[in-house]
Design an enzyme around this catalytic site. Structure first.
Site, short mmCIF file in Angstrom:
data_model
loop_
_atom_site.label_atom_id
_atom_site.label_comp_id
_atom_site.label_asym_id
_atom_site.label_seq_id
_atom_site.Cartn_x
_atom_site.Cartn_y
_atom_site.Cartn_z
N LYS A 104 1.04 -1.07 -0.14
CA LYS A 104 -0.04 0.01 0.14
C LYS A 104 0.76 1.27 -0.20
O LYS A 104 1.76 1.15 0.71
CB LYS A 104 -0.92 -0.09 1.17
CG LYS A 104 -1.90 1.14 1.34
CD LYS A 104 -2.93 0.98 2.42
CE LYS A 104 -3.99 1.97 2.42
NZ LYS A 104 -4.76 1.94 3.70
N SER A 148 -9.92 2.14 2.74
CA SER A 148 -9.08 2.84 1.83
C SER A 148 -7.91 1.96 1.03
O SER A 148 -7.39 2.35 0.16
CB SER A 148 -8.22 3.79 2.59
OG SER A 148 -7.34 3.23 3.86
N SER A 200 -10.16 -0.13 6.90
CA SER A 200 -9.78 -0.20 5.46
C SER A 200 -8.93 -1.27 5.18
O SER A 200 -8.70 -1.39 3.82
CB SER A 200 -8.67 0.95 5.57
OG SER A 200 -9.23 2.40 5.45
#
Lengths: 485, 480
Positions: free
Chosen positions: A78, A153, A177
């Site tokens: 990420k 997210s 998330s």
């Protein structure tokens, strides 16, 4: 079976047996990214050259009989983790040109374990969002249906893992998330106990809630990644000095007598009936595996979303103050004075959702409002944690939906922040309490994935992984992938 | 109307840790800009603070020294504001739960009175960097070497009633932190910075007047001058029908005036909240015992002991305990000579004067405490007179050896042989018949003064070496 269908254990075995090399495997994934990511937009940066160098180094280590637990396995990170020499954007224009000068602890640990980094995945800007639509780099599409969001997210990581563009990915979870995008993309997502994984080098959104974790295709893969990621870090004062158990060793334990708590608050109004049905079917499967089911209550769960939307913005308003255009990140052109530099650099660098949360947070911390908002929200956190503590006196794990709905359409909720926030209604309380939580795939609804959330007691990740793994041994849902990938 | 001044001080003292309070970067002063700022000090995305244990130990030492209640559980909080030399957009400080609670110190005023001043609290925090406005042609340079340097902010009660009180208190705190070795107290380098809260009220009124905060007072002299100016300004204002507004004012040393920086309405809302990156600091008995294991004797205790043990006055004792080095010097000299009062006079008199003249610290004294003790010993045993001793002192200062060597080499040993002195006395009497005549005819009360002439001549003839007491006795005898 093609390479991208293999589990991490299978890939590791293949690499050790020299059935294929890491360079071959890495090239395979890079080709898949090139073929599919123009549609999905799951990567912000693909680090092809470095990935191939790391793969060659991994091959050499394997050749020398010095393989680490993840030697040669291609992963996606990420874009919230600082990566030395590689752009670390956090999904924001603010950091579009920020090349991190150091590695996050998580990245260091993956490097030491021999993993290959394919690139940095797309995400909601500064991890603020539940659909991956707030990214400066554009929305990510759900490989199960490209009209749908992948969740957020960690939407880029979920989409990339679901489309088999990487063997596994990392995410971070502040209010859901990891678990919500895992649910929406038919993946196994684990948010460990707060403090289990170092936050050093992970760009902070809400420091008391943020926690990194794996997004994988199975609980077994998740166990392998967590083993590498978990552990005390002297550079993070909030990381726990708690021994790290052998997560793979516990996977096989049977579930006879396992006590599952079902909070009645997780099955009420707001839950899509079709999702409820899929979750109930999964619970039935657990009963067949020998578990007992108990109804429990988490009476303060209704306060979780409002409390979260005080605490998280408050912390973010302070955490994001360092993005001021002075030392790094976006700086406006020709500032006429200091105030102009601040206002325009921040005004241009941040997107709407980030600005909204900074404003809400600054307000909640202001003189005269602090007691009514921030302090009250912290008190609510204690109530929520107490609810869980009471529940864990009676049950081993708590189960329920990870998300009230399946994946929704792109643009469907972007004009209604509150509806978007409610998408995390079942996951947020877990962050507020600091507990570990997982989402695993169950039977999809109309071709849209559904996630079962499993919540454990503090540092009980081994049990969560075991409970998830036994379900995955008995079912096939987690093996399903989106058509066309 | 009679006005009473009320003063409280906030003192920021830089702690002498090797590394910064939340990072491993060095705290050394005077390095090239931005060479001592690591990722944490720069506030890079993703970095986290880790508390320096030594800074906590130093705060505990200070708290113990001022007999304060220690915060067994203290909490770091973020103070949020934007400034270019504040890398994170917030300063990590302590707010509701500081590490040091209510304590007190004693100050000794010029007339010897001892007064107790309360210390409200002391808390740990990080320093900001520096903004450099010169040499950048309309731009501002940022140096983050200082960012993250540990500070102990010491907040007093509003217990001071004059600039003299305030200076004595500030000096006392300065003395304590230096005794403890927790700060170098270097004011030029900004290791000890003072802010003063000042208000005035009619004598006898209980309620405090509206206060102004004076910033940036970086010497004791400026502190005193700034308070004088500010008190006058406030009284003038009230007496001319105006009122004092609550504001922050900056002292301008060049113009010797204070001017408004910002009013209460313009003050920042710092939006304090507990820093979620740092756990509360829990200190237990073992930590306190460890931190205070090597506590030196503190200034007040030392002062009391000097008065008792050496029979010194409060004022001398206060002066001699100004620093550990000075006190140590005195004790060595006094013990060697066995003459504490004489040693005190030499240390606070000739030695202090000579050091001051050459701009030297006691630690840089060309005369060691042992040498001074040796010199005093020779005064005590009548080897030399007090007057010759000054000559010997100068020679030792100039590196000509210790007292005995100088006395020997220069033949300064006092003449105590009565025969030898008598010979000189006789010569002087013989050479000055007129003065002898005058003396003998003079009134009794004038004789004392006239004797001085003969003493002077004898001392001159003996090059100052004749024992003055014997000279006096012999003269009186012979002149009748």
């Amino acid at each position: 079976m093609s390479l991208h269908e293999k589990s991490i254990a299978e890939l590791a075995a293949g690499l050790r047996a020299k059935a294929f090399s890491s360079v071959e495997l890495t090239r395979h994934y890079l080709r898949r990214i090139a073929a599919h990511d123009a549609t999905l937009n799951s990567f912000i940066t693909v680090t092809e050259e470095q990935a191939l160098e790391q793969a060659a180094a991994a091959d050499a280590r394997i050749q020398a009989g010095d393989a680490g637990p993840l030697s040669g396995i291609p992963l996606a990170q990420k874009d919230i983790f600082c990566t030395n020499g590689v752009r670390t954007s956090c999904g924001s224009k603010m950091l579009d040109r920020f090349i991190a000068p150091y590695d996050a602890t998580v990245i260091e640990r993956f490097k030491a374990a021999g993993a290959v980094m394919l690139g940095k995945t797309n995400m909601d800007e500064f991890a603020m969002g539940s659909s991956n639509e707030t990214s400066f780099y554009g929305p990510v599409r759900n490989p199960w249906n490209t009209e749908l969001v992948p969740g957020g997210s960690s939407g880029g990581s979920a989409a990339a893992a679901a489309a088999r563009l990487c063997a596994a990915a990392t995410g971070t979870d502040t209010g859901g998330s990891i678990r919500q995008p895992a649910a929406l993309c038919n993946l196994t997502g684990l948010k460990p106990t707060y403090g289990r994984i170092s936050r050093y080098g992970m760009i902070a959104f809400a420091s008391s809630l943020d926690q990194a974790g794996p997004i994988t295709r199975s609980a077994e893969d998740a166990a392998t990644l967590l083993q590498v990621m978990a552990g005390f870090d002297p550079r993070d004062s909030t990381s726990a000095e708690e021994p790290v158990p052998d997560y793979l060793a516990a996977l096989g334990d049977d579930l006879k007598g396992l006590k599952i708590g079902l909070p009645k608050e997780y099955f009420g109004e707001g839950l899509d009936p079709a999702v409820a049905k899929a979750i109930e079917a999964a619970i039935e499967e657990y009963k067949r595996l020998g578990a007992e089911v108990v109804e429990i209550s988490l009476p303060n769960n209704g306060l979780a979303v409002p409390a979260y939307y005080v605490v998280a913005p408050a912390e973010c308003s302070s955490n994001l103050a360092r993005f001021d255009g002075v030392r790094f990140g976006h700086r406006c052109a020709d500032p006429k004075d200091l105030e102009d530099l601040y206002k325009r650099s921040r005004g241009e660098g941040f997107g709407d959702e980030v600005k909204r949360r900074i404003l809400v947070g600054a307000y909640a911390l202001s003189a005269g409002y602090y007691d009514a908002y921030y302090l009250k929200a912290q008190q609510v956190r204690h109530l929520i944690a107490d609810d869980f503590n009471r529940a864990f006196e009676k049950v081993d794990v708590i189960m329920g939906p990870a998300s009230p709905t399946t994946a929704f359409k792109l643009g469907e909720k972007t004009d209604d922040p509150v509806q978007m926030y409610l998408s995390d209604i079942y996951t947020i309380a877990v962050n507020l309490a600091g507990l570990p939580g997982m989402s695993i795939p169950v039977e999809p609804v109309d071709g849209r994935p559904v996630g079962l959330q499993i919540i454990g007691n503090y540092f009980d990740e081994a049990r969560l992984l075991n409970v998830a793994h036994r379900f995955q041994q008995a079912t096939e849902w987690h093996r399903q992938g989106p058509a066309g990938y | 109307m009679q006005w009473e001044t009320v003063i409280g001080l906030e003192i920021h003292t830089q702690l002498a840790t090797k590394s910064k309070i939340f990072s491993g970067a060095s705290t050394e002063f005077g390095k090239a800009p931005n060479t001592q700022a690591c990722a944490v000090d720069l506030g890079l995305p993703g970095v986290l603070p880790v508390l320096n244990r030594e800074a906590v130990a130093m705060a505990v030492k200070f708290g113990t020294a001022i007999q304060a209640a220690l915060g067994r559980r203290s909490v770091f909080a973020r103070k949020n504001y934007f400034y270019p030399d504040l890398p994170k957009g917030y300063q990590i400080s302590q707010y509701e739960l500081p590490i040091v609670g209510l304590g007190q110190v004693e100050i000794v005023l010029d007339d010897g009175t001892v007064k107790t001043i309360g210390v409200t609290r002391a808390h740990l925090e990080e320093d900001a960097g520096k903004s450099l406005h010169e040499d950048y042609h309309g731009m501002t340079g940022i140096d983050l070497n200082r960012a993250g340097t540990p500070l102990l902010e010491i907040v007093s009660e509003p217990d001071m009633r004059s600039a003299k009180d305030a200076v004595a208190y500030a000096k006392k705190i300065h003395q304590i932190v230096r005794y403890l070795g927790i700060s170098d107290g270097n004011m030029q380098e900004g290791s000890f910075r003072m802010d003063a809260n000042i208000s005035v009220r009619p004598q006898g009124q209980e309620k405090f007047g509206t206060r102004a905060e004076l910033k940036n007072l970086n010497s004791f002299r400026f502190l005193e001058k700034a308070i004088h100016f500010e008190v006058e300004r406030q009284i003038d204002r009230i007496e001319s029908g105006g009122e004092v507004v609550q504001e922050t004012r900056l002292y301008d040393a060049h113009k010797d005036e204070t001017r408004s920086m910002r009013t209460k309405e313009e003050a920042n809302d710092y939006r304090y909240f507990p820093d979620p990156d740092l756990l509360p600091v829990e200190i237990d008995d073992a930590f306190i015992a460890d931190a205070t294991a090597d506590m030196p004797e503190l200034p007040d205790a030392k002062r009391h002991r000097f008065v008792e043990q050496y029979g010194l006055s409060e004022l001398d004792a206060a002066q001699l305990t100004a620093s550990r080095a000075l006190a140590g010097y005195f004790e060595t000299a006094a013990d060697k000579a066995g003459e504490p009062k004489l040693a005190a006079n030499w240390v606070t008199g000739d030695l202090a004067g000579a050091l001051n003249k050459d701009g030297l610290e006691i630690t840089e004294s060309p005369i060691s405490a042992d040498q001074l003790g040796g010199l005093i010993l020779r005064i005590k045993d009548n080897t030399i007179s007090g007057k010759i001793a000054k000559q010997v002192f100068e020679a030792i200062w100039n590196g000509e050896g210790d007292a005995d060597q100088v006395i020997e080499a220069k033949g300064l040993k006092q003449i105590t042989d009565t025969g030898a002195i008598e010979k000189i006395v006789d010569e002087v009497i013989a050479d000055n018949p007129e003065q002898v005549e005058n003396y003998r005819n003079a009134e009794e009360k004038k004789k004392g003064k006239m004797l001085g002439f003969f003493v002077g001549q004898i001392m001159k003839a003996s090059k100052g070496k004749a024992n003055p007491q014997q000279v006096n006795e012999l003269l009186k005898q012979k002149l009748g």
